[in-house]
Design a protein around this motif. Sequence first.
Motif, PDB file in Angstrom:
ATOM      1  N   GLY A  64     -11.658  -3.349  -0.561  1.00  0.00           N
ATOM      2  CA  GLY A  64     -10.815  -3.520  -1.737  1.00  0.00           C
ATOM      3  C   GLY A  64     -10.496  -2.198  -2.408  1.00  0.00           C
ATOM      4  N   PHE A  65      -9.667  -2.269  -3.436  1.00  0.00           N
ATOM      5  CA  PHE A  65      -9.218  -1.096  -4.176  1.00  0.00           C
ATOM      6  C   PHE A  65      -9.322  -1.394  -5.675  1.00  0.00           C
ATOM      7  CE2 PHE A  65      -7.335  -1.118  -0.026  1.00  0.00           C
ATOM      8  CZ  PHE A  65      -7.375   0.209   0.399  1.00  0.00           C
ATOM      9  N   GLN A  91      -3.091  -4.825 -15.818  1.00  0.00           N
ATOM     10  CA  GLN A  91      -1.655  -4.951 -15.564  1.00  0.00           C
ATOM     11  C   GLN A  91      -1.280  -4.420 -14.185  1.00  0.00           C
ATOM     12  OE1 GLN A  91       0.593  -6.626 -17.612  1.00  0.00           O
ATOM     13  NE2 GLN A  91       1.711  -6.478 -15.661  1.00  0.00           N
ATOM     14  N   GLU A  92      -1.862  -3.259 -13.807  1.00  0.00           N
ATOM     15  CA  GLU A  92      -1.577  -2.732 -12.473  1.00  0.00           C
ATOM     16  C   GLU A  92      -2.054  -3.709 -11.400  1.00  0.00           C
ATOM     17  OE1 GLU A  92      -2.428   1.090  -9.521  1.00  0.00           O
ATOM     18  OE2 GLU A  92      -3.724   0.739 -11.251  1.00  0.00           O
ATOM     19  N   HIS A  93      -3.231  -4.299 -11.617  1.00  0.00           N
ATOM     20  CA  HIS A  93      -3.756  -5.290 -10.693  1.00  0.00           C
ATOM     21  C   HIS A  93      -2.772  -6.452 -10.539  1.00  0.00           C
ATOM     22  CE1 HIS A  93      -7.572  -7.757  -9.421  1.00  0.00           C
ATOM     23  NE2 HIS A  93      -6.603  -7.801  -8.531  1.00  0.00           N
ATOM     24  N   VAL A 102      -4.938  -7.504   3.372  1.00  0.00           N
ATOM     25  CA  VAL A 102      -3.501  -7.444   3.129  1.00  0.00           C
ATOM     26  C   VAL A 102      -2.925  -6.171   3.740  1.00  0.00           C
ATOM     27  CG1 VAL A 102      -1.709  -7.406   1.358  1.00  0.00           C
ATOM     28  CG2 VAL A 102      -3.748  -8.838   1.049  1.00  0.00           C
ATOM     29  N   ASP A 103      -3.402  -5.030   3.306  1.00  0.00           N
ATOM     30  CA  ASP A 103      -2.952  -3.735   3.842  1.00  0.00           C
ATOM     31  C   ASP A 103      -4.095  -2.742   3.716  1.00  0.00           C
ATOM     32  OD1 ASP A 103      -0.037  -4.145   4.430  1.00  0.00           O
ATOM     33  OD2 ASP A 103       0.008  -4.604   2.291  1.00  0.00           O
ATOM     34  N   TYR A 144      -1.933  -0.674  -2.586  1.00  0.00           N
ATOM     35  CA  TYR A 144      -3.042  -1.267  -1.825  1.00  0.00           C
ATOM     36  C   TYR A 144      -3.902  -2.120  -2.728  1.00  0.00           C
ATOM     37  CZ  TYR A 144      -1.581   1.619   2.023  1.00  0.00           C
ATOM     38  OH  TYR A 144      -0.842   2.178   3.028  1.00  0.00           O
ATOM     39  N   LEU A 145      -4.174  -3.306  -2.275  1.00  0.00           N
ATOM     40  CA  LEU A 145      -4.847  -4.326  -3.062  1.00  0.00           C
ATOM     41  C   LEU A 145      -6.166  -4.735  -2.418  1.00  0.00           C
ATOM     42  CD1 LEU A 145      -4.422  -6.420  -5.450  1.00  0.00           C
ATOM     43  CD2 LEU A 145      -3.489  -7.949  -3.702  1.00  0.00           C
TER      44      LEU A 145
END
Length: 416
Positions: free
Chosen positions: A35-36, A42-44, A59-60, A54-55
């Motif tokens: 994870g990141f 808000q950014e999340h 996902v990526d 990147y989340l």
Amino acid sequence: MRRRFKGENTRAVHLPAPPVPAQTPTAPPVWRTSGFAFAGAQEHADLVHQGGGYLYSRVDNPTADAFAQAVAALEGATVADVAAQAFASGMAAVSAVFLAFTKAGAHVVAPLALYGGTFDLLQEIFGRFGVAADFVDMTDLEQVRAAIRPTTRVVWAETLSTPTMSVADLPALANLAHARGALLAVDSTVATPVLCRPLEYHVDLVVHSATKYFGGHGDATGGVVCGRRELVEKIRRVRIMTGGQLAPDEAFLLRRGLETLPLRVRRQCDSASQFAAAIAKHPAVKAVDYPGLTGHPGHRLARRLFDEGPEGTRFGAVVTVTPHGGRDAGLAFADALRLARSATSLGGTHTSVGHVGTTSHAGRDDAALLRAGIDPGAVRFSIGLEDAADLIADATDALDVVARVTARRAEAPIGA
């Protein structure tokens, strides 16, 4: 007021952040994280709903993206706006294509001599969900034309099919598929972009088992799909939802393998050409399937579609040798080899062999193999980086053993 120090567990968990160098590393970093973290809620939320960063590594992941982008650059050297997605295996990549572009009632056209894993996937998995498939000789364009239906969504081909080493007429197949509203997807694992870049011939999607030549050392498993960006975005959605993401450590190894891909494949192709020409002359050999031989039905097409290097046209590094004597002779031949070793997969530094009927196409009986143009005695060689003369000597010695055994059996009295 007495300063409060954080407890030992908190201190251990919240270590200083690693430095981010201002200078560019000469080797890409491995982003080994699931994870990141974000600057704030808000950014999340923005990343969850809008993307753009990147989340979560399912996902990526930056390392997986680095590998995918590198493959896209190689396959799309002369084609604009090519994207790619990386997968945990070649079969995960293959599955994503069919999941993205077929549904119940859809139809697929694929080769008779199709790789066994893809054949089983279409028959056993997608067949259960209402996707029909016809398997035809892809070198016969009239058969392909006749097999395409109004419901055909994907025409699937292999740039070089193993073990027959048949060569797909990519421009002609693209025309046939597109005229009927279908996509042409091509498994180009055996060819690699060193021999041929199918996107240059209007193929829609190119699939690789990166485990093979891209990694090149037999120590990493992965797959990749590349093509036009709008098509690959659908592939990405499937990858995310099915969890087929390539792990960062594997991605690092596979990307590293790309840097030596041309050197390895050129050497392997050169050795394969020498090997095929020499072994074809042995009296115990019934057939050698290799498009570099002038008698191979795909020889002229390969000369037209495949790249030339300083050494001439590259015809691939897989050679299929069929001894006289059928299935038993093929098994005996594989067992008699001493330098080439029986092993799964292909494309590595070591030459590997497999008796086709009991390995890559084990699900088919002799009659089914013959319908696909595969002799039950066929033995597939994936030529590695050994000296060609040593490989030729190893195969010659093994064929001599098979010839002696076959001769003794022929001379033995009936019932002995």
